[in-house]
Enzyme design. Structure first.
Site, PDB file in Angstrom:
ATOM      1  CE  LYS A 193      -4.424  -2.017   1.413  1.00  0.00           C
ATOM      2  NZ  LYS A 193      -5.479  -2.303   2.345  1.00  0.00           N
ATOM      3  NE  ARG A 228      -7.605  -8.165   0.087  1.00  0.00           N
ATOM      4  CZ  ARG A 228      -7.068  -7.503  -0.966  1.00  0.00           C
ATOM      5  NH1 ARG A 228      -6.100  -6.848  -0.588  1.00  0.00           N
ATOM      6  NH2 ARG A 228      -7.449  -7.704  -2.182  1.00  0.00           N
TER       7      ARG A 228
HETATM    8  N1  HH2 Z   1      -7.249  -3.638   0.803  1.00  0.00           N
HETATM    9  C1  HH2 Z   1      -7.589  -3.866  -0.357  1.00  0.00           C
HETATM   10  C2  HH2 Z   1      -8.542  -4.672  -0.946  1.00  0.00           C
HETATM   11  N2  HH2 Z   1      -9.267  -5.083  -0.494  1.00  0.00           N
HETATM   12  N3  HH2 Z   1      -9.901  -6.090   1.735  1.00  0.00           N
HETATM   13  C3  HH2 Z   1      -9.707  -6.215   2.963  1.00  0.00           C
HETATM   14  N4  HH2 Z   1     -10.308  -6.893   3.998  1.00  0.00           N
HETATM   15  N5  HH2 Z   1      -8.447  -5.398   3.744  1.00  0.00           N
HETATM   16  C4  HH2 Z   1      -7.908  -4.703   3.051  1.00  0.00           C
HETATM   17  O1  HH2 Z   1      -6.946  -3.977   3.725  1.00  0.00           O
HETATM   18  C5  HH2 Z   1      -7.968  -4.762   1.452  1.00  0.00           C
HETATM   19  C6  HH2 Z   1      -9.109  -5.253   0.915  1.00  0.00           C
HETATM   20  C7  HH2 Z   1      -6.682  -2.989  -1.606  1.00  0.00           C
HETATM   21  O2  HH2 Z   1      -5.798  -3.745  -2.048  1.00  0.00           O
HETATM   22  P1  HH2 Z   1      -5.776  -4.393  -3.467  1.00  0.00           P
HETATM   23  O3  HH2 Z   1      -6.744  -5.396  -3.796  1.00  0.00           O
HETATM   24  O4  HH2 Z   1      -4.390  -4.741  -3.880  1.00  0.00           O
HETATM   25  O5  HH2 Z   1      -6.083  -3.270  -4.659  1.00  0.00           O
HETATM   26  P2  HH2 Z   1      -7.260  -2.827  -5.488  1.00  0.00           P
HETATM   27  O6  HH2 Z   1      -8.346  -2.389  -4.586  1.00  0.00           O
HETATM   28  O7  HH2 Z   1      -6.777  -1.583  -6.256  1.00  0.00           O
HETATM   29  O8  HH2 Z   1      -7.530  -3.941  -6.163  1.00  0.00           O
END
Ligand code: HH2
Length: 244
Positions: A193, A228
């Site tokens: 992040k 995660r």
């Molecule tokens: N962070 C993201 C997405 N989903 N779910 C939970 N429970 N906790 C988190 O911290 C979280 C999440 C954001 O990360 P990422 O999926 O890599 O990116 P994007 O939202 O751009 O797909």
């Protein structure tokens, strides 16, 4: 929990797993590396991301969920009730809900539920978020949602980066024990992040692996039950050092 974003625009792996076969192969690779859960998402929630239509999201995630459920526990990362319901129908057993509003769908489908804290929505959430006491506010919100959810298996997640400044994220990580003390299992997502980039000389997302592993290890040491992550192999290696 390994991250599998079937999206063109996720902040660190956007476009890499949009093809179904590539997504399934990556999911299976994370299982081989030690992931206990693969979190399939079809809509980016990065700051400023545009919403995705229901049809597009279903088209992205369902074939991937169907292909992975025989090999691993699959969670569905969505804010849409219809997507959560369809994914449960396809065999997903955990609803990863950044909107903390889909408890009813999880309960009706007999799935577990992750309630995550977010201030605002992804389009606007990083515009100067303000809290009196971020740790208390996040804890109270999550306990209220969890205790009224009607779901048997509830996880709580502070939502690192979702309507939070660098200082808010660090306060939540420093006081994770206060979430753990609620008795609900805690899930934490710091992986790659932006706040880690800021702490490491503006490293781009791909160069935040060490910081991601360090913060995941910290979270587990504080009592988090799941992290995660995008980088499963090094995180599993670090977690094993803790006896996880
Ligand atoms: N962070 C993201 C997405 N989903 N779910 C939970 N429970 N906790 C988190 O911290 C979280 C999440 C954001 O990360 P990422 O999926 O890599 O990116 P994007 O939202 O751009 O797909």
């Amino acid at each position: 929990m390994g991250v599998l974003n079937v999206t063109p625009d996720s902040f660190s792996d956007g476009g890499r797993w949009l093809d179904r076969d590539a997504a399934v192969a990556h999911g299976l690779r994370m299982v081989a590396e030690g992931a206990d859960v693969v979190d399939v998402g079809g809509e980016s929630t990065r700051p400023g991301a545009e919403p995705v239509s229901l049809d597009d999201e279903l088209r992205r995630v369902l074939p991937v969920v169907e292909a992975l459920v025989a090999s691993v526990r699959v969670s569905i990362d969505t804010r849409k009730a219809e997507v959560a319901q369809a994914a449960i129908g396809a065999g997903a057993t955990l609803v990863n809900d950044v909107s903390a509003s889909l408890a009813g769908v999880a309960a009706a489908g007999g799935a577990g539920w992750v309630a995550m804290h977010m201030k605002g929505d992804p389009r606007t959430m990083q515009r100067a978020p303000v809290y009196d006491d971020v740790v208390a506010e996040v804890r109270e919100f999550l306990v209220e949602r969890a205790s009224t959810s009607g779901v048997g298996e509830v996880w709580i997640d502070p939502g690192i980066g979702f309507g939070k400044t660098l200082e808010h994220n660090l306060a939540l990580l420093a006081h994770l024990d206060e979430l753990v003390a609620t008795g609900y299992p805690v899930l934490v997502g710091t992986s790659r992040k932006a706040f880690l980039g800021r702490l490491t000389g503006d490293a781009p997302a791909d160069d935040r692996v060490e910081a991601s592993v360090a913060t995941a290890t910290w979270a587990l040491a504080q009592g988090a039950s799941m992290v995660r992550v995008h980088d499963v192999a090094p995180t599993v290696a670090a977690a094993r050092l803790l006896g996880e």
